[in-house]
Scaffold this active site. Structure first.
Site, PDB file in Angstrom:
ATOM      1  N   HIS A 199      82.347 -54.765  50.564  1.00  0.00           N
ATOM      2  CA  HIS A 199      82.654 -53.357  50.316  1.00  0.00           C
ATOM      3  C   HIS A 199      81.995 -52.423  51.336  1.00  0.00           C
ATOM      4  CE1 HIS A 199      84.251 -50.204  47.806  1.00  0.00           C
ATOM      5  NE2 HIS A 199      83.063 -49.663  47.616  1.00  0.00           N
ATOM      6  N   ASP A 245      85.750 -58.161  49.800  1.00  0.00           N
ATOM      7  CA  ASP A 245      85.194 -57.074  48.987  1.00  0.00           C
ATOM      8  C   ASP A 245      85.167 -57.509  47.531  1.00  0.00           C
ATOM      9  OD1 ASP A 245      84.553 -54.735  47.640  1.00  0.00           O
ATOM     10  OD2 ASP A 245      85.775 -53.453  48.930  1.00  0.00           O
ATOM     11  N   SER A 297      85.715 -45.922  48.986  1.00  0.00           N
ATOM     12  CA  SER A 297      85.483 -46.358  47.617  1.00  0.00           C
ATOM     13  C   SER A 297      86.081 -45.324  46.644  1.00  0.00           C
ATOM     14  CB  SER A 297      83.991 -46.589  47.377  1.00  0.00           C
ATOM     15  OG  SER A 297      83.763 -47.301  46.183  1.00  0.00           O
TER      16      SER A 297
END
Length: 726
Positions: free
Chosen positions: A701, A669, A594
């Site tokens: 995600h 995602d 991320s």
């Protein structure tokens, strides 16, 4: 220059070092990663509303039982799925007790929506009669059911509209009727509020049970975002076996239109709704609404779009008159803790402010007057727990060092004392009367221990010690903490070394680096890194500038310029690690997920970067692609800060990548969209460059489920082993 970098097709999904063969690392790493790495936690724990004991869900999900806090003895079974009347259910996933203690809300068959939200089949159970009935007769599944204070009604959301179930009469009343997918949402947040304001419910009952206040999100002008859905093999969707489907939702990227959010008040008796107007044109967001112990005092928290000005209004819903009681302004951004940690009492409210340069707690009257400064010092307060009967106030702080979390008490005289261990991480859940607290404690070498304590007496009783779990991992190498310098700034870090290693070892540098985050904490963390260490790798982590627990000066430096100082600090951290004994300076890799994936690409694209390989999972590659609330909090809009967006985009520096790269992401995602990785690969291709890629069909995600987490880290291990081992 690039060395031995191979582009792997997303369709092939082949392992770099072993073709289509099974990876041994994927099999072996599973015990170190989610879900096998989870320590035990008290299941479904909640205090009884009258503080007379606590409630827990049984291990077989069959009963909800009440226990004595001091002895741990079971007092009674409040709910038994095998002994209900009128309706029966086969499983209980969770429960909630009504404020008056007369009913229990249980649910089953939950279905995730976004990362934090879900809908489920809810049932209301009356404890006295043992009658169990579905919450709704109209809708199979509901969202965010909320008991009225007297326990006689439940407000819930279905199909973007709010309904009230009147339990005494078994009737359902529609509060709103204008809810419509992709246009209007009532009572629950849109995607961006849920993700970035940690909001899951957008409605609140008045203390007198006579009205319900709620937020309405008009997202008609927000542009839609589409993601492909495939058949897949993890919860396969056979309807897409031959032709992929599409999942579409509203997602405002930086600089584009947000939902229009408004406040409304519904009168239960008259069934009439009033619109509550807030006149300030600067208001863009309303991250919180809550009644403060009076039906005539609805507290509405607002932010401007730049998120550097927060104003709190006290609203009388009946007259719709709004009165400003608090304003906070910042030269950078208002920290989310300011609106996430507000607590209300009958005579005052407590707010977190960084006005001194550190996060501290302040007590205000509802007239807007500062009553007391509750905490002060060169440390950040990280949680507020409240006052006990003696007038002592309890809070959690990043002290005595920023890597610790300690619970403190300040008494009426202003004397401050630590009430938990001062080395490690402690958090607490206090009983409603503040007499007891369930404390969770861990440190870098001790898995979580949960125990009940009385901070005004000598009582302590362990609820869960995780002894079996601790024994399972007791032989692993220990995490060591260190500090280092980067441009005159002291940075905190940790390192894990292989036991009995011979010669110099390869290193994987792990980081997250996002504003306000902390990866270097004195707490238990069992994950992939311990498998890597068992295989001869050194793993290290350093929190650079911009991260949390160090005051605003340390974090604010990244404002309008994400990735710049973080990259300097990560490269300096790698250079520092390279000087340590037992480290092979020519074999250092960097990894992140991320924001950490974003920073991996930023750091690996510096011409002088000391990395021999890099792995980025679900990375942002241009902040123009990411959601408005998060991105603009730190960067403002692209229209306001075009140069900053260009400097902060890995996409703009892809051609400078100087080491082998592995990209991984989930095709579903909804947070960091696959377009981030695909556009980055396109940039590489246009420059005659390549990278490895591994794609997880239909995964979000978090990339969870069906052994996916083990595949992420097993694939990462194979990649680093190929490029960092001799």
């Amino acid at each position: 220059m690039l060395r031995h970098i191979i582009l792997v097709s997303a369709l092939a999904l082949a392992a770099f070092s072993s073709g289509a063969q099974r990876s041994q690392a994927v099999q072996d790493i599973a015990r170190y990663v989610y879900p096998a790495n989870r320590a035990e936690t008290p299941k479904g724990f909640t205090y009884a509303p009258d503080s007379n004991g606590y409630l827990m869900l049984s291990d077989d999900h069959a009963t909800v039982d009440r226990y004595d806090i001091r002895t741990g003895n079971k007092i009674e079974t409040l709910f038994d799925r095998n002994h209900t009347r009128e309706t029966s259910i086969a499983d209980v996933e969770g429960f909630e007790i009504s404020p008056d203690g007369s009913k229990i809300l249980v649910w089953t068959d939950s279905e995730p929506i976004y990362r934090r939200s879900s809908k489920a089949k809810y049932y209301v159970y009356e404890i006295r009669t043992r009658i169990l009935m579905p919450l709704s007769s109209q809708f199979e599944k509901q969202q965010e059911p909320t008991f009225s204070p007297d326990g006689r009604m439940v407000a819930f959301v279905a199909d973007n509209n709010i309904y009230i179930k009147k339990l005494d009469y078994k009737t359902e009343v529609a509060v709103t009727t204008d809810g419509e997918r992709d246009r209007v949402i009532n009572g629950i947040p849109d995607w961006s509020y849920e993700e970035e304001f940690s909001m899951h419910c957008a409605m609140t009952w008045a203390p007198d049970n006579l009205s319900l206040a709620y937020l309405k999100f008009n997202e008609a002008d927000v542009l839609p975002y589409s993601l492909p859905i495939y058949q897949g093999t993890c919860s396969p969707r056979d309807q897409y076996a031959l032709y992929p489907g599409t999942y579409q939702y509203k997602y405002p990227v930086a600089g584009e239109k947000n939902s229009k959010v408004s406040v409304h008040h519904y009168d239960v008796e008259t069934r009439k709704t009033k619109d509550i107007a807030l006149a300030d044109s600067r208001i863009e967001y309303i991250p919180r609404i809550e009644y403060a112990y009076s039906p005539e005092r609805l507290m509405v928290v607002t932010l401007n779009r730049d998120q550097n000005r927060m104003e709190i209004y006290s609203v009388n819903p009946k007259s719709t008159v709004a009165r400003s009681v608090y304003v906070e302004e910042s030269s950078a951004w208002i920290a989310p803790e300011a609106y996430e940690q507000i607590s209300y009492s009958p005579e005052y409210f407590i707010i977190t402010s960084t006005r001194t340069g550190y996060a501290h707690l302040y007590q205000y009257s509802y007239a807007g007057a500062l009553l007391h400064t509750l905490t002060k010092g060169d440390f950040d307060v990280t949680a507020s727990y409240g006052f006990d009967a003696a007038g002592s106030f309890y809070y959690q702080a990043a002290a005595p060092s920023p890597i610790d979390r300690t619970i403190y008490r300040v008494d009426r005289k202003g004397t401050v004392s630590a009430v938990t261990e001062t080395s490690g991480t402690s958090s607490a859940s206090f009983s409603p009367d503040m007499k007891y607290a369930m404390v969770s404690y861990s440190n870098a070498t001790t898995p979580p221990v949960y125990d009940f304590r009385s901070f005004t007496g000598k009582f302590s009783r362990v609820l869960e010690d995780n002894s079996d779990y601790a024994a399972r991992y007791s032989s692993l190498p220990k995490k060591e903490f260190f500090t280092m310098d980067s441009e005159g700034n002291t940075l905190n870090g940790w390192i894990i070394r292989p036991a009995g290693a011979q010669g110099n070892c390869p290193v994987v540098m792990y980081q997250y680096s996002g504003p306000g985050s902390q990866s270097v904490l004195n707490r238990w963390e069992m994950d992939w890194m311990y498998y890597f260490v068992q295989q001869g790798f050194i793993v290290a982590c350093v929190d650079g500038r911009g991260t949390g627990g160090r005051g605003r000066a340390f974090s604010d430096i990244v404002y309008r310029n994400l990735g710049h100082y973080e990259t300097i600090d990560q490269i300096n951290a790698a250079k520092y690690i390279a000087t340590l004994p037992g480290v092979d300076a020519s074999r250092i890799g960097i990894f992140g997920w991320s924001y950490g994936g974003y920073e991996t690409l930023m750091a690996a694209s510096v011409p002088s970067a000391p990395y021999a390989a890099a792995v980025a999972v679900a990375p942002v590659t241009d902040w123009r692609f990411y959601d408005s609330i998060y991105t603009e909090r730190y960067m403002l809009t692209p229209q306001q800060n075009d140069d900053g967006y260009n400097r902060s985009a890995p996409l703009k520096r892809a051609g400078a990548l100087r080491c082998p790269l592995l990209l991984m992401y989930g095709t579903a995602d909804d947070n960091v969209h696959p377009a981030n990785s695909l556009q980055y690969v396109s940039e590489l291709q246009s420059k005659g460059m390549t990278c490895d890629m591994f794609v997880f069909p239909n995964m979000n995600h978090s990339i969870n489920g069906c052994n996916a987490r083990a595949v992420v880290y097993g694939r990462m291990f194979d990649f680093f082993a190929s490029h960092l081992r001799k």
